[in-house]
Design a protein around this motif. Structure first.
Motif, mmCIF file in Angstrom:
data_model
loop_
_atom_site.group_PDB
_atom_site.id
_atom_site.type_symbol
_atom_site.label_atom_id
_atom_site.label_comp_id
_atom_site.label_asym_id
_atom_site.label_seq_id
_atom_site.Cartn_x
_atom_site.Cartn_y
_atom_site.Cartn_z
ATOM 1 N N GLU A 1 37.649 39.924 5.012
ATOM 2 C CA GLU A 1 37.820 41.185 5.750
ATOM 3 C C GLU A 1 36.543 42.029 5.785
ATOM 4 O OE1 GLU A 1 40.132 40.449 2.996
ATOM 5 O OE2 GLU A 1 41.096 39.267 4.573
ATOM 6 N N THR A 2 35.726 41.939 4.696
ATOM 7 C CA THR A 2 34.659 42.936 4.564
ATOM 8 C C THR A 2 33.353 42.542 5.241
ATOM 9 O OG1 THR A 2 34.056 41.980 2.438
ATOM 10 C CG2 THR A 2 35.565 43.859 2.401
ATOM 11 N N SER B 1 27.854 43.438 5.188
ATOM 12 C CA SER B 1 29.119 44.035 4.758
ATOM 13 C C SER B 1 29.323 45.378 5.431
ATOM 14 C CB SER B 1 29.105 44.224 3.242
ATOM 15 O OG SER B 1 30.186 45.042 2.840
ATOM 16 N N ASN B 2 30.587 45.678 5.748
ATOM 17 C CA ASN B 2 30.847 47.008 6.286
ATOM 18 C C ASN B 2 31.344 47.962 5.196
ATOM 19 O OD1 ASN B 2 33.393 45.925 5.907
ATOM 20 N ND2 ASN B 2 33.681 45.471 8.096
ATOM 21 N N VAL B 3 31.195 47.532 3.925
ATOM 22 C CA VAL B 3 31.628 48.372 2.800
ATOM 23 C C VAL B 3 30.456 48.723 1.894
ATOM 24 C CG1 VAL B 3 33.196 48.530 0.827
ATOM 25 C CG2 VAL B 3 33.903 47.273 2.882
ATOM 26 N N HIS B 4 29.687 47.687 1.447
ATOM 27 C CA HIS B 4 28.569 47.910 0.517
ATOM 28 C C HIS B 4 27.296 47.326 1.114
ATOM 29 C CE1 HIS B 4 31.243 48.983 -2.783
ATOM 30 N NE2 HIS B 4 31.987 47.928 -2.484
#
Length: 488
Positions: free
Chosen positions: A243-244, A291-294
């Protein structure tokens, strides 16, 4: 020289074989980068170890780490002495090149004193995680304990504490050592982490132990496994999930970075096979986690593909008859699509061609003239279009080049007369071999007009093997053998 007569079947001359088949000398090992870890040696420096054993263990330690790359982003190593009081020889961050580390290991002196291993393990636990010893947080920790199997204090509790803190423990026992105690002390499973080996045989386990250490210290870095001449598998830690985000993989030959290739794989992947690579080529590889988070920094490594295997490196001739022989070659490789077999009589220039597919490693050459020397050339046709050839010499047998009807006649105690019918063609003589069940074997050569010999010293009650073979100008003919039993 290839027109010389065959001295015996199976001889082969290679006409264009610049292939050295000698084993490589164990020189410097290829360097290993993309590994990150703190490696601590627990060195038995007590009086229970002889000076000779101590020097052998130091040489082993150096052989083990010699291919590693040292530095604050690579491998760091330290030594703690087991003695009455534990002592650190040097901290992790002092020696960051192979040369300086080799000298430091060479200069390490034995302290003597008691074998207080438990004390040394407690001390190792402090140093493994302390800044002043140059240890780093968040890198794999590996302990290699080389012991003669003897300790004066308890090791089980401090060893368990180390393992609980994430240290991987390898034990090398050069003495008798208690197997149950040591297998409980080593990391699990013991067959991978515990070695019993005589001090003179330490080099036997060096590669296996180094590979096991690499499994630990490469686990959280991008690295390559299953390297061949045209492919390798990249492995990396799980940073993303499906997902990330996704990974971008870039790779190019070091000497031609303009030929960069790019792959994208989903965040669920932790490995990828790169294929269709050039042999004996070093590739720069970068893994970029998107990554779209970190934010994750790119990971890089260098991988060198192996040299291409060559076929054929061996051509053998066997099962020679008057009109045919069997040709075989090795190795068979996936990179070869087919083989061409050229053959023709020597001397002469009439040549015939046979073609077989790349999965075959032998064929039968037929419709040949008897008693003739042939030159046979096997050519491998590679998928790349390259060709490699190797030649051998083969001789066909004379027609009817076989002895017929071998008979035996009792000539008194321990003596037999062996007689046979003549072989066809231009026989130069016969060779009679007797292999006795007891006593020495013998070989008798006789002229072509003689068709019998006396065999002596055949012990009663024994079974003996007698073979008669006709001799021709180019090679021996086919022998006829019989077993003969001497009645008690």
């Amino acid at each position: 020289f290839l027109a010389d007569a065959c001295a015996g079947m199976g001889s082969h001359h290679s006409t264009n074989a610049p292939l050295s088949l000698s084993l490589p000398l164990l020189g410097p090992q290829p360097s290993i980068s993309n590994s990150e870890g703190d490696l601590l040696f627990l060195l038995d420096s007590s009086g229970s170890v002889s000076y000779y054993e101590f020097s052998r263990v130091k040489a082993f330690m150096w052989d083990l780490v010699q291919p590693f790359t040292f530095g604050p982003k690579d491998v760091q190593t330290s030594i703690i002495h087991i003695s009455t009081t534990p002592t650190m020889e040097f901290p992790f961050d002092r020696y960051l090149s192979s040369g300086t580390l080799q000298q430091a290991i060479r200069d390490t002196r034995q302290l003597m004193g008691d074998t207080n291993t438990g004390k040394a393990l407690s001390y190792a636990k402090e140093k493994f995680f302390s800044d002043e010893a140059g240890a780093r947080p968040d890198v794999p920790k590996v302990l290699v304990w080389v012991t003669d199997g003897f300790s004066t204090d308890d090791i089980s509790e401090p060893m368990q504490l180390l393992k609980d803190m994430g240290v991987t423990v390898f034990i090398v026992s050069t003495g008798r050592g208690n197997y149950l105690e040591l297998s409980a002390a080593a990391s699990q499973p013991p067959e991978k982490h515990l070695h019993f080996v005589d001090v003179d045989d330490l080099p036997i386990i060096t590669k296996e132990l180094r590979d096991a250490i690499l499994d630990v210290i490469q686990a959280n870095r991008l690295h390559a496994v299953d390297i061949t001449s045209s492919s390798f598998r990249l492995m990396w830690p799980k940073l993303l999930s499906q997902e990330t985000g996704y990974y971008t993989l870039e790779y190019a030959p070091t000497d031609d970075l303009a030929r960069k290739r790019t792959n994208q794989v989903s965040g669920a992947h932790t490995s990828l096979v790169l294929s269709n690579l050039a042999p004996e080529t070093t590739y720069e590889v970068a893994l970029i986690p998107e990554s779209n988070v970190h934010y994750f920094p790119p990971q890089t490594t260098r991988v060198t593909t192996l040299a291409e295997e060559i076929s054929p490196v061996q051509v053998l001739i066997s099962e020679s008859g008057p009109h045919s022989f069997h040709v075989s070659w090795a190795p068979t490789l996936d990179s070869v699509i087919g083989y061409q077999i050229l053959y023709g009589p020597l001397p002469g220039n009439s040549v015939k061609l046979l073609e077989v597919d790349g999965t075959s490693n032998s064929t039968v050459v037929e419709n040949l003239a008897p008693n003739t020397t042939y030159l046979v050339t096997v050519t491998a046709i590679y998928k790349s279009g390259k060709e490699k050839s190797l030649s051998a010499k083969a001789c066909t047998q004379e027609e009817g080049s076989k002895v017929r009807h071998l008979r035996f006649e009792d000539m008194g105690p321990n003596t037999l007369k062996a007689s046979w019918d003549s072989a066809d063609g231009k026989v130069l003589g016969y060779r009679v071999r007797c292999r006795r069940q007891t006593g020495p074997s013998s070989v008798i050569s006789v002229s072509p007009q003689i068709h019998s010999v006396l065999l002596t010293d055949l012990a009663s009650g024994t079974t003996n093997k007698v073979c008669v073979k006709p001799m021709y100008k180019n090679q021996p003919g086919k022998g006829l053998c019989r077993m003969v039993h001497m009645q008690p």
